[in-house]
Write an enzyme that holds these catalytic residues in place. Structure first.
Site, PDB file in Angstrom:
ATOM      1  N   GLU B  79       0.844  -1.207   0.000  1.00 22.19           N
ATOM      2  CA  GLU B  79       0.000   0.000   0.000  1.00 22.19           C
ATOM      3  C   GLU B  79       0.883   1.262   0.000  1.00 22.19           C
ATOM      4  O   GLU B  79       0.641   2.207  -0.756  1.00 22.19           O
ATOM      5  CB  GLU B  79      -0.936  -0.033   1.215  1.00 22.19           C
ATOM      6  CG  GLU B  79      -1.799   1.204   1.379  1.00 22.19           C
ATOM      7  CD  GLU B  79      -1.717   1.752   2.786  1.00 22.19           C
ATOM      8  OE1 GLU B  79      -1.186   2.883   2.931  1.00 22.19           O
ATOM      9  OE2 GLU B  79      -2.163   1.076   3.738  1.00 22.19           O
ATOM     10  N   GLU B 156       6.630   3.607  11.431  1.00 21.57           N
ATOM     11  CA  GLU B 156       5.179   3.578  11.656  1.00 21.57           C
ATOM     12  C   GLU B 156       4.834   2.546  12.727  1.00 21.57           C
ATOM     13  O   GLU B 156       4.016   2.789  13.606  1.00 21.57           O
ATOM     14  CB  GLU B 156       4.439   3.272  10.342  1.00 21.57           C
ATOM     15  CG  GLU B 156       2.925   3.258  10.510  1.00 21.57           C
ATOM     16  CD  GLU B 156       2.157   2.968   9.218  1.00 21.57           C
ATOM     17  OE1 GLU B 156       2.799   2.841   8.153  1.00 21.57           O
ATOM     18  OE2 GLU B 156       0.922   2.885   9.293  1.00 21.57           O
TER      19      GLU B 156
END
Lengths: 435, 457
Positions: B79, B156
């Site tokens: 993604e 992240e």
């Protein structure tokens, strides 16, 4: 491709007058309460926003957390109803009332169906005019607040915010958490909450907006019923803060793998003629999502973080130019170094004409897209009033952006971007950084 | 007591009025159109002409639970990499072009889906659709971009998970919930596996799953269905379907025979809590009744101030500062029904858990408070009106459902199915689900917490 996209965007400005669909009326109730209204009858409900200026900053120094705890208790029993009865009554009407507090305001966001408008307003009125502050409710909500304060004490992001506020704002109310401390909240009395309510919810500091299935006349009547019995005058607002920036790095030791960083330098007031130049400059520097310089240099090119942002903070009593980033302990020093380098480059070399064009195209093209629901429009309109914007601001805003020249932006960069005063707070176990 | 009775009488009368008035014209799905392109790509159009804005989304029927073993995180990593360019777009140019046209874009990954969206002026639809169709088939990745983006994903994970003991606890507890099904593996991936993801694994995943017959296009906002159809045929229509797309058959769970328990200690925990999650069936296409009952059960038990758990544990007694119940009904495979109790100061986790179990037992014994059920149903009806104010959220609702085994018809039938749930349905669903032999119970605590010592003894 670049030229093509810019040509498209120029068309976009013509195709989308910023006024698109948003016609704001100023409504003054028979009792003298002013509100901004957008009539939107297509969905049978109304979004109503109330803001009382002052908020947590009205707390006396030894009563820190009083306004916050008071706000949390507005929905915990009012008039004839205790907390549970009030909640059941709200559910029966399928209304939604949200009570919130910030440094500068107590906010109430309400949504109610056309079918039950009168009943919903009667209920909301009770919570604003006649909150009960029942002792059992005080104890219960105080317990929730203490739990949240204790959690913040071990949360690196919250720690960074707290240390940062103390360093920058000192003795001003902005310098301590608006939820108070375990000690201050533990000693708040029912009388303190009654006083906080009396000081915070008054008509001399009220702003109102409404969007939805309601006419100007109906809104006027509603506002008098809802707010007419509030006191005219509330507590004095605090004076301006005097933010301090030493240009250093303050490290707070906390055992966690990723360091959390806040940084800031002096900001600029919304009313200043250079505000829009600074706003565009910030967009290019760190405000523009994936497109900004900070994101490009620190995330996209070096992979040092998941996200880095900068923003102008326009509080009632202080203006800051802030930013935040998080990087693992062994890489955070490199991230901070890169922030400093970008800050210096922006001051010394300014931005390019192409960057300015891109920023303007984005800012002017995206502006009309914000007004896409009753709830969002109501929130925007009340924020406009809090910032002192004129009612025709929406129609003029893109012109203000477009009027900014490259010379303006680069002059503001030279005058205001200040790497020597850019100050950092780092919470974690950063390698290669010390106070 | 009499005051309460009076209020009840007043509000009962009121709610009857409301029910009648809500019946006509109040449905959010009036403005929804659905069709399928020849290559198998489903299209949903949701009209809202109040502002000149459109949300353009492509949802792929692939998520973290479809990853090959040992490559956890590849769905989410891909993604990220989808923004790194195609044959004709440079890295970052996709987002740059959207921004230059006043829009914003992003993407998100879950267990069962990966979705990409742009929010933009409605007359820019042609532009974003062209770029989204392009990256469905023409992704190009350089090794340098892949390596840097892997560092971004690790940061992240640091930010979302490693820095937050509650996230670590949920991750461990989730792993205990599923012995065999990939729902037990975190969406973002295990750190040691993220570190091994590379260009080849990303491209292999892309080739296997990104194709029009594995995607759903949703366009919401100031658009007309005919216009969307013409644009979709122009941009997505020519893309070839993947004939080798396999059915989504993940390894399923064996029967759970014993309760699983977990004590997670972390010095960064200031507020301990206990959580119990029971294995539960998801919404099934054409048979959503049991899921509807579980959905309402979650509202009754833990939906807020007036819920049963709050009533007993926060009001009648001060055992908890917070309680909640949650049912993740929209899911391709078996899901969970979970309860959380955050104890008040001085209450141990054992006491909190015991009180939770005693309260559940009492709930099953007492039966349903019909007035509470009426209030929940009233709010669900009103939610359909409020939902029309946020077309992006509506688009998300269709996207989530249609990538998780449900049809458009299922989404539109759901509100009526919720309204038809009876007290008996709810109790039957609760009896079936609340079996501790099919649950995981987790405690989150700081190492010094006395409750934890109690558990060790």
């Amino acid at each position: 491709m670049i030229r093509f996209a810019i040509a498209l965007a120029a068309t976009l400005l013509l195709a989308l007058p910023a006024r698109a669909g948003v016609e704001i009326k100023e409504v003054t109730s028979p009792g003298g309460i002013t509100a901004w209204l957008v009539e939107e009858p297509s969905i049978p409900f109304v979004a109503l926003e109330l803001r009382f200026r002052g908020g947590g900053s009205l707390d006396a120094p030894d009563k820190r957390g009083a306004t916050s705890l008071m706000t949390g208790l507005l929905e915990e029993g009012a008039g004839e109803m205790d907390a549970r009865e009030f909640a059941r009554a709200t559910e029966r009407l399928a209304a939604s009332f949200r009570y919130d507090v910030s440094d500068d305001a107590v906010s109430i966001s309400a949504k109610f169906l056309t079918e039950t408008r009168d009943e919903a307003i009667a209920l909301l009125r009770e919570s604003l005019i006649a909150p009960r502050f029942d002792p059992d409710a005080i104890d219960r909500v105080r317990g929730q607040m203490l739990s949240s304060i204790r959690s913040d004490e071990k949360d690196p992001r919250a720690i960074a915010g707290r240390v940062f506020d103390a360093a920058v704002y000192g003795d001003h109310p902005y310098g301590t958490p608006l939820d108070g401390t375990v000690d201050s909240v533990s000693t708040l009395t029912r009388d303190d909450l009654i006083a906080a309510h009396r000081g915070a919810l008054a008509r001399d500091r009220l702003h109102v907006s409404a969007v939805g299935d309601i006419t100007a006349d109906e809104l006027g009547t509603l506002l008098d019923r809802l707010l007419g019995d509030l006191p005219e005058v509330g507590a004095d607002l605090p004076g301006p803060a005097a933010p301090r920036f030493d240009g250093g790095v303050e490290v707070v030791d906390f055992d966690t793998p990723q360091s959390v960083v806040q940084f800031a330098q002096p900001g600029i007031d919304f009313d200043h003629p250079d505000y829009f130049a600074a706003y565009i400059l910030n967009h290019i520097l760190g405000g523009g999502g994936f497109e900004s310089r900070l994101m490009s240099e620190i995330r996209e090119k070096r992979g040092l973080t998941y996200g880095i942002y900068s923003y102008l903070v326009d509080k009632d009593q202080a203006d800051l130019w802030m930013g935040s980033v998080a990087s693992s302990n062994d890489r955070v020093a490199e991230a901070i170094e890169a922030v400093r380098a970008e800050w210096t480059r922006a001051r010394d070399a300014g931005v390019t004409a192409e960057e300015l064009d891109r920023a303007k195209t984005y800012l002017t093209g995206s502006y009309p897209l914000r007004f896409d629901g009753n709830g969002p429009i109501a929130r925007i309109m009340v924020a406009m009033q809090m910032s002192g914007m004129p009612i025709d601001y929406i129609a003029t805003r893109n012109d203000r952006v477009n009027a900014v020249t490259l010379e303006d932006v680069n002059r503001v960069a030279r005058e205001r971007i200040d790497p020597e005063r850019l100050s950092f707070v780092v919470v974690g176990r950063p390698q290669g950084l010390s106070n | 007591m009499s005051r309460l009775m009076t209020l009840r009488a007043v509000f009962l009368a009121l709610s009857v009025t409301v029910i009648l008035a809500l019946a006509p014209g109040a449905r959010a799905d009036d403005a929804v159109t659905h069709f399928t392109l020849d290559n198998g790509m489903a299209v949903v159009v949701i009209e809202d002409h109040r502002a000149p804005v459109a949300v353009h989304m492509v949802w792929y029927r692939v998520g973290a639970a479809d990853e090959p073993p040992g490559q956890s995180g590849i769905a989410h990593f891909l993604e990220h990499l989808m923004f790194k360019g195609t044959e004709t777009l440079a890295p970052g140019e996709f987002s740059r072009t959207v921004a230059r046209n006043g829009g914003r874009d992003n993407a998100f990954t879950s267990y069962d889906y990966t979705a990409y969206f742009q929010r933009i002026a409605a007359d820019r639809l042609d532009l974003v659709m062209g770029m989204e169709a392009d990256r469905m088939v023409n992704l190009r990745l350089s090794p340098e971009d892949v390596a840097t983006e892997r560092d971004v994903v690790i940061e992240e994970r640091n930010q979302r998970t490693e820095n937050d003991p509650s996230s670590l606890f949920r991750e461990q507890k989730n792993a205990a919930q599923y012995l065999n099904h990939p729902y037990g593996v975190p969406i973002i991936g295990w750190r040691h596996e993220i570190e091994t993801l590379d260009r080849e694994t990303a491209l292999a995943f892309y080739e296997r799953f990104y194709a029009p017959n594995n995607a759903i296009l949703i366009v919401a906002g100031d658009v007309a269905p005919d216009e969307v159809r013409a644009l979709a045929e122009k941009h997505y229509g020519p893309l070839p379907p993947n004939p080798d797309l396999a059915p989504r058959a993940r390894p399923q769970e064996p029967p759970q025979l014993a309760e699983r328990r977990l004590l997670f200690e972390d010095a960064r925990v200031a507020q301990p809590w206990v959580s119990r999650s029971y294995t539960a069936p998801p919404r099934e296409s054409g048979a959503q009744e049991k899921a509807a009952a579980l959905n309402i059960l979650a509202e009754l038990l833990g939906g807020g101030t007036t819920s049963y758990l709050a009533e007993k544990l926060q009001f009648d007694e001060q055992i908890a500062v917070y309680t909640s119940a949650f049912y993740g009904g929209t899911s391709l495979d078996d899901t969970t029904f979970s309860l959380v109790v955050v104890p008040a100061e001085g209450v141990t986790l054992q006491e909190a858990e015991d009180a939770m179990d005693a309260t559940l037992a009492r709930f099953l014994q007492d039966g349903i408070d019909s007035e509470q059920l009426d209030r929940v149903k009233m709010q669900l009806r009103a939610a359909q009106i409020y939902a029309r104010d946020d077309v992006e959220r509506l688009a998300n609702r269709y996207g989530r459902a249609m990538t998780q085994g449900l049809t458009l018809a299922d989404v539109q039938a759901w509100p009526d199915i919720l309204q038809s749930v009876t007290e008996d349905d709810i109790l039957a669903a609760a009896q079936e689900v609340f079996d501790r032999r099919r649950a995981v119970t987790g405690w989150l605590a700081a190492p010094s917490d006395p409750a934890q010592e109690e558990m060790i003894q």
